[in-house]
Design a protein around this motif. Sequence first.
Motif, PDB file in Angstrom:
ATOM      1  N   VAL A 137       0.843  -1.190   0.000  1.00 33.31           N
ATOM      2  CA  VAL A 137       0.000   0.000   0.000  1.00 33.31           C
ATOM      3  C   VAL A 137       0.883   1.248   0.000  1.00 33.31           C
ATOM      4  O   VAL A 137       0.598   2.226  -0.699  1.00 33.31           O
ATOM      5  N   HIS A 138       1.952   1.193   0.758  1.00 31.56           N
ATOM      6  CA  HIS A 138       2.895   2.319   0.742  1.00 31.56           C
ATOM      7  C   HIS A 138       3.453   2.530  -0.662  1.00 31.56           C
ATOM      8  O   HIS A 138       3.515   3.667  -1.154  1.00 31.56           O
ATOM      9  N   ALA A 139       3.835   1.429  -1.307  1.00 30.42           N
ATOM     10  CA  ALA A 139       4.400   1.535  -2.657  1.00 30.42           C
ATOM     11  C   ALA A 139       3.388   2.143  -3.621  1.00 30.42           C
ATOM     12  O   ALA A 139       3.732   2.977  -4.463  1.00 30.42           O
ATOM     13  N   LEU A 140       2.143   1.749  -3.476  1.00 31.76           N
ATOM     14  CA  LEU A 140       1.121   2.278  -4.385  1.00 31.76           C
ATOM     15  C   LEU A 140       0.871   3.761  -4.145  1.00 31.76           C
ATOM     16  O   LEU A 140       0.922   4.574  -5.072  1.00 31.76           O
ATOM     17  N   MET A 141       0.613   4.113  -2.900  1.00 27.01           N
ATOM     18  CA  MET A 141       0.246   5.496  -2.612  1.00 27.01           C
ATOM     19  C   MET A 141       1.402   6.455  -2.872  1.00 27.01           C
ATOM     20  O   MET A 141       1.180   7.642  -3.130  1.00 27.01           O
ATOM     21  N   GLN A 143       3.032   6.639  -5.366  1.00 27.49           N
ATOM     22  CA  GLN A 143       3.034   7.019  -6.767  1.00 27.49           C
ATOM     23  C   GLN A 143       2.489   8.430  -6.967  1.00 27.49           C
ATOM     24  O   GLN A 143       2.700   9.035  -8.018  1.00 27.49           O
ATOM     25  N   LEU A 144       1.773   8.931  -5.978  1.00 26.11           N
ATOM     26  CA  LEU A 144       1.170  10.270  -6.093  1.00 26.11           C
ATOM     27  C   LEU A 144       1.955  11.261  -5.247  1.00 26.11           C
ATOM     28  O   LEU A 144       2.447  10.913  -4.176  1.00 26.11           O
ATOM     29  N   GLN A 146       2.052  14.459  -2.707  1.00 28.90           N
ATOM     30  CA  GLN A 146       1.181  14.659  -1.548  1.00 28.90           C
ATOM     31  C   GLN A 146      -0.001  15.595  -1.816  1.00 28.90           C
ATOM     32  O   GLN A 146      -1.128  15.277  -1.410  1.00 28.90           O
ATOM     33  N   ASP A 148      -1.674  16.244  -4.604  1.00 28.80           N
ATOM     34  CA  ASP A 148      -2.685  15.555  -5.407  1.00 28.80           C
ATOM     35  C   ASP A 148      -3.386  14.477  -4.595  1.00 28.80           C
ATOM     36  O   ASP A 148      -4.605  14.274  -4.702  1.00 28.80           O
ATOM     37  N   ARG A 149      -2.590  13.771  -3.821  1.00 28.97           N
ATOM     38  CA  ARG A 149      -3.163  12.695  -3.007  1.00 28.97           C
ATOM     39  C   ARG A 149      -4.184  13.255  -2.025  1.00 28.97           C
ATOM     40  O   ARG A 149      -5.273  12.702  -1.866  1.00 28.97           O
ATOM     41  N   ASP A 150      -3.847  14.365  -1.406  1.00 27.06           N
ATOM     42  CA  ASP A 150      -4.783  14.976  -0.460  1.00 27.06           C
ATOM     43  C   ASP A 150      -6.067  15.404  -1.165  1.00 27.06           C
ATOM     44  O   ASP A 150      -7.176  15.187  -0.663  1.00 27.06           O
ATOM     45  N   ILE A 151      -5.886  16.008  -2.333  1.00 24.54           N
ATOM     46  CA  ILE A 151      -7.076  16.472  -3.064  1.00 24.54           C
ATOM     47  C   ILE A 151      -7.933  15.281  -3.481  1.00 24.54           C
ATOM     48  O   ILE A 151      -9.165  15.309  -3.366  1.00 24.54           O
ATOM     49  N   MET A 152      -7.281  14.217  -3.932  1.00 25.54           N
ATOM     50  CA  MET A 152      -8.028  13.035  -4.357  1.00 25.54           C
ATOM     51  C   MET A 152      -8.854  12.466  -3.206  1.00 25.54           C
ATOM     52  O   MET A 152     -10.064  12.223  -3.347  1.00 25.54           O
ATOM     53  N   ILE A 153      -8.195  12.274  -2.067  1.00 27.68           N
ATOM     54  CA  ILE A 153      -8.901  11.667  -0.935  1.00 27.68           C
ATOM     55  C   ILE A 153     -10.017  12.578  -0.431  1.00 27.68           C
ATOM     56  O   ILE A 153     -11.142  12.129  -0.184  1.00 27.68           O
ATOM     57  N   SER A 155     -11.625  14.815  -2.091  1.00 30.83           N
ATOM     58  CA  SER A 155     -12.698  14.857  -3.077  1.00 30.83           C
ATOM     59  C   SER A 155     -13.566  13.610  -2.986  1.00 30.83           C
ATOM     60  O   SER A 155     -14.802  13.682  -3.053  1.00 30.83           O
TER      61      SER A 155
END
Lengths: 167, 167
Positions: A137-141, A143-144, A146, A148-153, A155
Amino acid sequence: MLLLKELPTSKSLQRFLLRYPDADISAISDFVNLLRAASDISVALDKLLAQHHLLQGRWWVLVLLMREETQTSSPSDLAEKAGVTKATMTGFIDGLEREGLVLRLMDNDDRRKFLIRMTPAGQQKLDEVMPDYYRKVHALMSQLNQPDRDIMINSLKLLASRLDVMK
Amino acid sequence: MLLLKELPTSKSLQRFLLRYPDADISAISDFVNLLRAASDISVALDKLLAQHHLLQGRWWVLVLLMREETQTSSPSDLAEKAGVTKATMTGFIDGLEREGLVLRLMDNDDRRKFLIRMTPAGQQKLDEVMPDYYRKVHALMSQLNQPDRDIMINSLKLLASRLDVMK
DNA sequence: TGCATATTGTACGGTTCCATACTATCATCC
DNA sequence: GGATGATAGTATGGAACCGTACAATATGCA
Protein backbone atom coordinates in the motif's frame (compact mmCIF):
# COMPACT_ATOMS: atom_id res chain seq x y z
CA MET A 1 -18.72 -4.02 -8.49
CA LEU A 2 -18.84 -4.48 -12.21
CA LEU A 3 -17.40 -2.18 -14.81
CA LEU A 4 -17.14 -1.71 -18.50
CA LYS A 5 -13.68 -2.32 -19.83
CA GLU A 6 -14.40 -0.36 -22.96
CA LEU A 7 -15.25 3.28 -23.13
CA PRO A 8 -17.82 4.15 -25.79
CA THR A 9 -16.73 5.11 -29.27
CA SER A 10 -17.52 8.65 -30.32
CA LYS A 11 -20.00 7.22 -32.79
CA SER A 12 -22.02 5.40 -30.17
CA LEU A 13 -21.66 8.41 -27.89
CA GLN A 14 -23.40 10.49 -30.52
CA ARG A 15 -26.25 8.03 -30.63
CA PHE A 16 -26.61 8.29 -26.88
CA LEU A 17 -26.56 12.09 -27.03
CA LEU A 18 -29.21 12.03 -29.73
CA ARG A 19 -31.52 9.99 -27.56
CA TYR A 20 -30.59 11.58 -24.21
CA PRO A 21 -29.63 15.17 -25.06
CA ASP A 22 -29.36 16.29 -21.45
CA ALA A 23 -26.55 13.88 -20.63
CA ASP A 24 -23.47 15.48 -19.05
CA ILE A 25 -20.80 13.52 -20.87
CA SER A 26 -17.87 14.65 -18.78
CA ALA A 27 -19.69 13.81 -15.54
CA ILE A 28 -20.51 10.32 -16.81
CA SER A 29 -16.98 9.76 -18.01
CA ASP A 30 -15.49 10.83 -14.68
CA PHE A 31 -18.00 8.74 -12.76
CA VAL A 32 -17.24 5.59 -14.75
CA ASN A 33 -13.51 6.16 -14.55
CA LEU A 34 -13.75 6.62 -10.80
CA LEU A 35 -15.60 3.36 -10.31
CA ARG A 36 -13.37 1.46 -12.66
CA ALA A 37 -10.15 2.65 -11.04
CA ALA A 38 -11.46 1.79 -7.59
CA SER A 39 -12.59 -1.61 -8.80
CA ASP A 40 -9.16 -2.34 -10.26
CA ILE A 41 -7.53 -1.32 -6.98
CA SER A 42 -9.90 -3.53 -5.02
CA VAL A 43 -9.11 -6.46 -7.29
CA ALA A 44 -5.40 -5.84 -6.70
CA LEU A 45 -6.03 -6.01 -2.96
CA ASP A 46 -7.93 -9.26 -3.47
CA LYS A 47 -4.95 -10.71 -5.28
CA LEU A 48 -2.55 -9.62 -2.56
CA LEU A 49 -4.73 -11.31 0.06
CA ALA A 50 -5.21 -14.38 -2.11
CA GLN A 51 -1.47 -14.93 -2.05
CA HIS A 52 -1.94 -15.52 1.67
CA HIS A 53 -5.08 -17.58 1.14
CA LEU A 54 -7.31 -14.85 2.50
CA LEU A 55 -10.26 -12.88 1.19
CA GLN A 56 -11.28 -9.32 2.04
CA GLY A 57 -14.21 -10.31 4.24
CA ARG A 58 -12.34 -12.74 6.45
CA TRP A 59 -9.27 -10.56 6.57
CA TRP A 60 -11.20 -7.57 7.93
CA VAL A 61 -12.55 -9.78 10.69
CA LEU A 62 -9.03 -10.68 11.78
CA VAL A 63 -8.03 -7.02 11.67
CA LEU A 64 -11.03 -6.07 13.78
CA LEU A 65 -10.21 -8.77 16.31
CA MET A 66 -6.62 -7.57 16.54
CA ARG A 67 -7.91 -4.09 17.35
CA GLU A 68 -9.46 -5.47 20.52
CA GLU A 69 -7.22 -5.74 23.54
CA THR A 70 -8.65 -9.16 24.32
CA GLN A 71 -8.63 -10.16 20.63
CA THR A 72 -12.25 -11.06 21.29
CA SER A 73 -15.57 -9.68 20.07
CA SER A 74 -19.11 -10.76 19.22
CA PRO A 75 -20.53 -11.54 15.78
CA SER A 76 -23.00 -8.65 15.99
CA ASP A 77 -20.31 -6.18 16.92
CA LEU A 78 -18.03 -7.44 14.17
CA ALA A 79 -20.84 -7.25 11.63
CA GLU A 80 -21.57 -3.65 12.47
CA LYS A 81 -17.94 -2.58 12.39
CA ALA A 82 -17.34 -4.39 9.12
CA GLY A 83 -20.48 -2.95 7.54
CA VAL A 84 -22.07 -6.29 6.67
CA THR A 85 -25.19 -8.03 7.89
CA LYS A 86 -25.10 -10.44 10.78
CA ALA A 87 -25.83 -13.29 8.39
CA THR A 88 -22.81 -12.42 6.30
CA MET A 89 -20.64 -12.27 9.39
CA THR A 90 -21.82 -15.76 10.34
CA GLY A 91 -20.40 -16.95 7.03
CA PHE A 92 -17.05 -15.25 7.59
CA ILE A 93 -16.74 -16.71 11.06
CA ASP A 94 -17.66 -20.15 9.76
CA GLY A 95 -14.80 -19.95 7.29
CA LEU A 96 -12.29 -18.60 9.78
CA GLU A 97 -13.27 -21.19 12.35
CA ARG A 98 -12.91 -23.97 9.78
CA GLU A 99 -9.35 -22.82 9.14
CA GLY A 100 -8.57 -22.53 12.84
CA LEU A 101 -7.99 -18.78 12.77
CA VAL A 102 -10.75 -17.94 15.26
CA LEU A 103 -12.68 -19.73 18.01
CA ARG A 104 -16.34 -19.57 18.99
CA LEU A 105 -16.65 -19.41 22.78
CA MET A 106 -19.78 -19.35 24.91
CA ASP A 107 -20.62 -16.07 26.63
CA ASN A 108 -21.79 -16.96 30.12
CA ASP A 109 -23.22 -13.49 30.74
CA ASP A 110 -25.55 -13.59 27.75
CA ARG A 111 -26.34 -17.03 26.45
CA ARG A 112 -27.53 -15.68 23.11
CA LYS A 113 -24.02 -14.52 22.36
CA PHE A 114 -20.79 -16.04 21.26
CA LEU A 115 -17.36 -14.64 21.88
CA ILE A 116 -15.18 -14.76 18.80
CA ARG A 117 -11.51 -14.94 19.65
CA MET A 118 -8.53 -14.91 17.34
CA THR A 119 -6.30 -17.95 17.77
CA PRO A 120 -2.50 -17.89 17.73
CA ALA A 121 -2.76 -19.25 14.20
CA GLY A 122 -4.93 -16.25 13.34
CA GLN A 123 -2.37 -13.84 14.78
CA GLN A 124 0.33 -15.67 12.87
CA LYS A 125 -1.64 -15.30 9.66
CA LEU A 126 -1.97 -11.56 10.27
CA ASP A 127 1.74 -11.29 11.01
CA GLU A 128 2.32 -12.83 7.63
CA VAL A 129 -0.13 -10.64 5.73
CA MET A 130 0.11 -7.22 7.32
CA PRO A 131 3.76 -6.38 6.60
CA ASP A 132 3.18 -7.35 2.98
CA TYR A 133 -0.02 -5.28 2.90
CA TYR A 134 1.63 -2.25 4.49
CA ARG A 135 4.60 -2.41 2.18
CA LYS A 136 2.53 -2.65 -0.97
CA VAL A 137 0.00 0.00 0.00
CA HIS A 138 2.90 2.32 0.74
CA ALA A 139 4.40 1.54 -2.66
CA LEU A 140 1.12 2.28 -4.39
CA MET A 141 0.25 5.50 -2.61
CA SER A 142 3.78 6.81 -3.08
CA GLN A 143 3.03 7.02 -6.77
CA LEU A 144 1.17 10.27 -6.09
CA ASN A 145 2.59 13.51 -4.85
CA GLN A 146 1.18 14.66 -1.55
CA PRO A 147 -0.95 17.62 -2.72
CA ASP A 148 -2.68 15.56 -5.41
CA ARG A 149 -3.16 12.69 -3.01
CA ASP A 150 -4.78 14.98 -0.46
CA ILE A 151 -7.08 16.47 -3.06
CA MET A 152 -8.03 13.03 -4.36
CA ILE A 153 -8.90 11.67 -0.94
CA ASN A 154 -10.75 14.77 0.17
CA SER A 155 -12.70 14.86 -3.08
CA LEU A 156 -13.68 11.21 -2.70
CA LYS A 157 -14.76 11.79 0.87
CA LEU A 158 -16.78 14.78 -0.20
CA LEU A 159 -18.54 12.80 -2.92
CA ALA A 160 -19.30 9.97 -0.51
CA SER A 161 -20.78 12.46 1.94
CA ARG A 162 -23.03 13.97 -0.73
CA LEU A 163 -24.54 10.78 -2.06
CA ASP A 164 -27.96 11.93 -0.93
CA VAL A 165 -28.10 14.03 -4.12
CA MET A 166 -28.51 10.74 -6.01
CA LYS A 167 -31.72 9.84 -4.20
CA MET B 1 -16.06 -4.93 -2.17
CA LEU B 2 -16.17 -4.88 1.57
CA LEU B 3 -15.06 -2.13 3.87
CA LEU B 4 -14.65 -1.25 7.47
CA LYS B 5 -17.13 1.29 8.68
CA GLU B 6 -15.01 2.17 11.66
CA LEU B 7 -11.57 3.63 11.55
CA PRO B 8 -9.23 2.36 14.26
CA THR B 9 -8.96 4.14 17.58
CA SER B 10 -5.60 5.70 18.35
CA LYS B 11 -5.15 3.11 21.06
CA SER B 12 -5.51 0.17 18.73
CA LEU B 13 -3.41 2.01 16.17
CA GLN B 14 -0.58 2.11 18.69
CA ARG B 15 -0.85 -1.62 19.13
CA PHE B 16 -0.60 -2.08 15.39
CA LEU B 17 2.42 0.20 15.18
CA LEU B 18 4.07 -1.70 18.00
CA ARG B 19 3.70 -4.94 16.13
CA TYR B 20 4.27 -3.59 12.62
CA PRO B 21 6.60 -0.60 13.07
CA ASP B 22 7.18 -0.09 9.36
CA ALA B 23 3.54 0.65 8.61
CA ASP B 24 2.89 3.88 6.72
CA ILE B 25 -0.21 5.03 8.58
CA SER B 26 -1.17 7.84 6.23
CA ALA B 27 -0.90 5.57 3.18
CA ILE B 28 -3.12 2.97 4.82
CA SER B 29 -5.63 5.56 5.89
CA ASP B 30 -5.83 7.06 2.40
CA PHE B 31 -6.07 3.63 0.83
CA VAL B 32 -8.94 2.55 3.05
CA ASN B 33 -10.75 5.85 2.61
CA LEU B 34 -10.42 5.54 -1.15
CA LEU B 35 -11.92 2.07 -1.22
CA ARG B 36 -14.65 2.97 1.20
CA ALA B 37 -15.74 6.06 -0.70
CA ALA B 38 -15.81 4.16 -3.98
CA SER B 39 -17.78 1.35 -2.41
CA ASP B 40 -20.34 3.80 -1.04
CA ILE B 41 -20.68 5.38 -4.47
CA SER B 42 -21.13 1.98 -6.10
CA VAL B 43 -23.82 1.09 -3.59
CA ALA B 44 -25.59 4.35 -4.41
CA LEU B 45 -25.54 3.37 -8.08
CA ASP B 46 -26.98 -0.02 -7.16
CA LYS B 47 -29.83 1.69 -5.35
CA LEU B 48 -30.54 3.97 -8.28
CA LEU B 49 -30.73 0.98 -10.61
CA ALA B 50 -32.78 -1.02 -8.12
CA GLN B 51 -35.47 1.65 -8.30
CA HIS B 52 -35.86 0.56 -11.91
CA HIS B 53 -35.60 -3.13 -11.05
CA LEU B 54 -32.17 -3.42 -12.57
CA LEU B 55 -28.76 -4.52 -11.32
CA GLN B 56 -25.34 -3.32 -12.48
CA GLY B 57 -24.50 -6.45 -14.47
CA ARG B 58 -27.68 -6.58 -16.50
CA TRP B 59 -27.75 -2.84 -16.96
CA TRP B 60 -24.28 -2.76 -18.51
CA VAL B 61 -25.41 -5.39 -20.99
CA LEU B 62 -28.27 -3.20 -22.13
CA VAL B 63 -25.93 -0.21 -22.41
CA LEU B 64 -23.48 -2.26 -24.48
CA LEU B 65 -26.27 -3.41 -26.77
CA MET B 66 -27.45 0.15 -27.25
CA ARG B 67 -23.95 1.11 -28.32
CA GLU B 68 -24.28 -1.23 -31.28
CA GLU B 69 -26.00 0.15 -34.35
CA THR B 70 -27.92 -3.07 -34.76
CA GLN B 71 -28.56 -3.33 -31.00
CA THR B 72 -27.15 -6.82 -31.42
CA SER B 73 -24.01 -8.57 -30.21
CA SER B 74 -22.74 -11.98 -29.14
CA PRO B 75 -22.32 -13.30 -25.59
CA SER B 76 -18.54 -13.58 -25.99
CA ASP B 77 -18.21 -10.04 -27.24
CA LEU B 78 -20.45 -8.72 -24.47
CA ALA B 79 -18.48 -10.64 -21.86
CA GLU B 80 -15.20 -9.18 -23.01
CA LYS B 81 -16.50 -5.63 -23.16
CA ALA B 82 -18.12 -5.93 -19.75
CA GLY B 83 -15.04 -7.47 -18.21
CA VAL B 84 -16.71 -10.66 -16.98
CA THR B 85 -16.33 -14.29 -17.94
CA LYS B 86 -18.50 -15.88 -20.60
CA ALA B 87 -20.18 -17.94 -17.91
CA THR B 88 -21.17 -14.82 -16.01
CA MET B 89 -22.52 -13.26 -19.18
CA THR B 90 -24.67 -16.33 -19.77
CA GLY B 91 -26.29 -15.63 -16.42
CA PHE B 92 -26.94 -11.98 -17.23
CA ILE B 93 -28.47 -12.86 -20.57
CA ASP B 94 -30.63 -15.52 -18.94
CA GLY B 95 -32.01 -12.91 -16.58
CA LEU B 96 -32.58 -10.30 -19.27
CA GLU B 97 -34.22 -12.84 -21.55
CA ARG B 98 -36.50 -13.97 -18.75
CA GLU B 99 -37.65 -10.38 -18.34
CA GLY B 100 -38.10 -9.91 -22.09
CA LEU B 101 -35.44 -7.22 -22.40
CA VAL B 102 -33.26 -9.15 -24.86
CA LEU B 103 -33.69 -11.99 -27.36
CA ARG B 104 -31.44 -14.92 -28.23
CA LEU B 105 -31.35 -15.38 -32.01
CA MET B 106 -29.58 -17.99 -34.08
CA ASP B 107 -26.50 -16.88 -36.01
CA ASN B 108 -26.67 -18.56 -39.39
CA ASP B 109 -23.08 -17.68 -40.23
CA ASP B 110 -21.62 -19.40 -37.19
CA ARG B 111 -23.83 -21.99 -35.60
CA ARG B 112 -21.88 -21.94 -32.34
CA LYS B 113 -23.02 -18.39 -31.77
CA PHE B 114 -26.11 -16.60 -30.68
CA LEU B 115 -27.04 -13.07 -31.52
CA ILE B 116 -28.25 -11.14 -28.50
CA ARG B 117 -30.63 -8.37 -29.45
CA MET B 118 -32.25 -5.76 -27.29
CA THR B 119 -36.04 -5.82 -27.52
CA PRO B 120 -38.27 -2.73 -27.64
CA ALA B 121 -39.01 -3.44 -23.99
CA GLY B 122 -35.29 -3.33 -23.34
CA GLN B 123 -34.95 0.00 -25.08
CA GLN B 124 -37.92 1.26 -23.13
CA LYS B 125 -36.26 0.19 -19.90
CA LEU B 126 -33.12 2.08 -20.84
CA ASP B 127 -35.17 5.15 -21.77
CA GLU B 128 -36.57 5.01 -18.28
CA VAL B 129 -33.24 4.53 -16.50
CA MET B 130 -30.73 6.59 -18.44
CA PRO B 131 -32.20 10.08 -17.96
CA ASP B 132 -32.44 9.38 -14.25
CA TYR B 133 -28.87 8.07 -14.22
CA TYR B 134 -27.51 11.02 -16.18
CA ARG B 135 -29.30 13.53 -14.01
CA LYS B 136 -28.07 12.03 -10.76
CA VAL B 137 -24.50 11.49 -11.87
CA HIS B 138 -24.44 15.12 -12.96
CA ALA B 139 -25.78 16.17 -9.59
CA LEU B 140 -23.14 14.16 -7.79
CA MET B 141 -20.13 15.21 -9.83
CA SER B 142 -21.19 18.86 -9.65
CA GLN B 143 -20.38 18.76 -5.98
CA LEU B 144 -16.71 19.14 -6.89
CA ASN B 145 -15.03 22.09 -8.50
CA GLN B 146 -13.44 21.33 -11.84
CA PRO B 147 -9.75 21.50 -10.85
CA ASP B 148 -10.19 19.17 -7.91
CA ARG B 149 -12.31 16.84 -10.00
CA ASP B 150 -9.64 16.66 -12.67
CA ILE B 151 -6.94 15.97 -10.11
CA MET B 152 -9.05 13.29 -8.44
CA ILE B 153 -9.77 11.45 -11.68
CA ASN B 154 -6.24 11.72 -12.99
CA SER B 155 -4.84 10.54 -9.67
CA LEU B 156 -7.16 7.56 -9.65
CA LYS B 157 -6.23 6.67 -13.20
CA LEU B 158 -2.58 6.96 -12.32
CA LEU B 159 -2.97 4.64 -9.35
CA ALA B 160 -4.87 2.11 -11.43
CA SER B 161 -2.11 2.18 -14.03
CA ARG B 162 0.57 1.54 -11.40
CA LEU B 163 -1.01 -1.44 -9.71
CA ASP B 164 1.92 -3.58 -10.75
CA VAL B 165 3.82 -2.15 -7.77
CA MET B 166 1.53 -4.21 -5.56
CA LYS B 167 2.63 -7.47 -7.10
C1' DT C 1 -9.57 -34.45 -47.30
C1' DG C 2 -8.65 -35.26 -42.53
C1' DC C 3 -7.02 -34.21 -38.13
C1' DA C 4 -5.40 -31.14 -34.54
C1' DT C 5 -6.52 -26.91 -32.50
C1' DA C 6 -9.27 -22.92 -31.23
C1' DT C 7 -13.65 -20.83 -30.18
C1' DT C 8 -18.62 -20.52 -28.65
C1' DG C 9 -21.89 -20.97 -25.32
C1' DT C 10 -23.47 -23.60 -21.37
C1' DA C 11 -23.59 -26.64 -17.15
C1' DC C 12 -21.88 -27.35 -12.77
C1' DG C 13 -20.09 -26.36 -8.45
C1' DG C 14 -17.99 -23.01 -5.62
C1' DT C 15 -17.58 -18.30 -3.05
C1' DT C 16 -19.22 -13.97 -1.28
C1' DC C 17 -22.68 -11.31 -0.22
C1' DC C 18 -27.87 -9.96 0.88
C1' DA C 19 -32.95 -10.14 2.72
C1' DT C 20 -35.97 -12.63 5.23
C1' DA C 21 -37.64 -15.51 8.64
C1' DC C 22 -36.83 -18.21 12.59
C1' DT C 23 -35.41 -19.82 17.53
C1' DA C 24 -33.44 -18.80 21.79
C1' DT C 25 -32.60 -15.60 25.09
C1' DC C 26 -32.79 -11.19 27.44
C1' DA C 27 -35.07 -6.81 29.09
C1' DT C 28 -39.02 -4.20 30.26
C1' DC C 29 -43.21 -2.91 32.08
C1' DC C 30 -47.73 -3.62 33.93
C1' DG D 1 -44.09 -12.79 37.54
C1' DG D 2 -45.92 -13.08 33.07
C1' DA D 3 -46.70 -11.07 28.65
C1' DT D 4 -44.47 -8.13 25.22
C1' DG D 5 -41.05 -6.67 22.65
C1' DA D 6 -36.05 -6.30 21.55
C1' DT D 7 -31.75 -8.62 20.45
C1' DA D 8 -28.26 -12.56 19.15
C1' DG D 9 -27.10 -15.79 16.02
C1' DT D 10 -28.30 -18.87 12.26
C1' DA D 11 -30.69 -21.24 8.32
C1' DT D 12 -32.44 -20.69 3.97
C1' DG D 13 -32.76 -19.16 -0.47
C1' DG D 14 -31.40 -15.86 -3.66
C1' DA D 15 -28.15 -13.07 -6.94
C1' DA D 16 -23.71 -12.07 -8.81
C1' DC D 17 -19.65 -13.59 -9.76
C1' DC D 18 -15.61 -17.17 -10.87
C1' DG D 19 -13.00 -21.52 -12.67
C1' DT D 20 -13.40 -25.62 -14.88
C1' DA D 21 -15.05 -28.91 -17.97
C1' DC D 22 -17.78 -29.96 -21.80
C1' DA D 23 -20.23 -30.56 -26.60
C1' DA D 24 -20.79 -28.41 -30.80
C1' DT D 25 -18.81 -26.02 -34.32
C1' DA D 26 -15.26 -23.60 -36.95
C1' DT D 27 -10.51 -23.03 -38.67
C1' DG D 28 -5.96 -24.04 -40.19
C1' DC D 29 -2.54 -26.89 -41.82
C1' DA D 30 -0.48 -31.21 -43.67
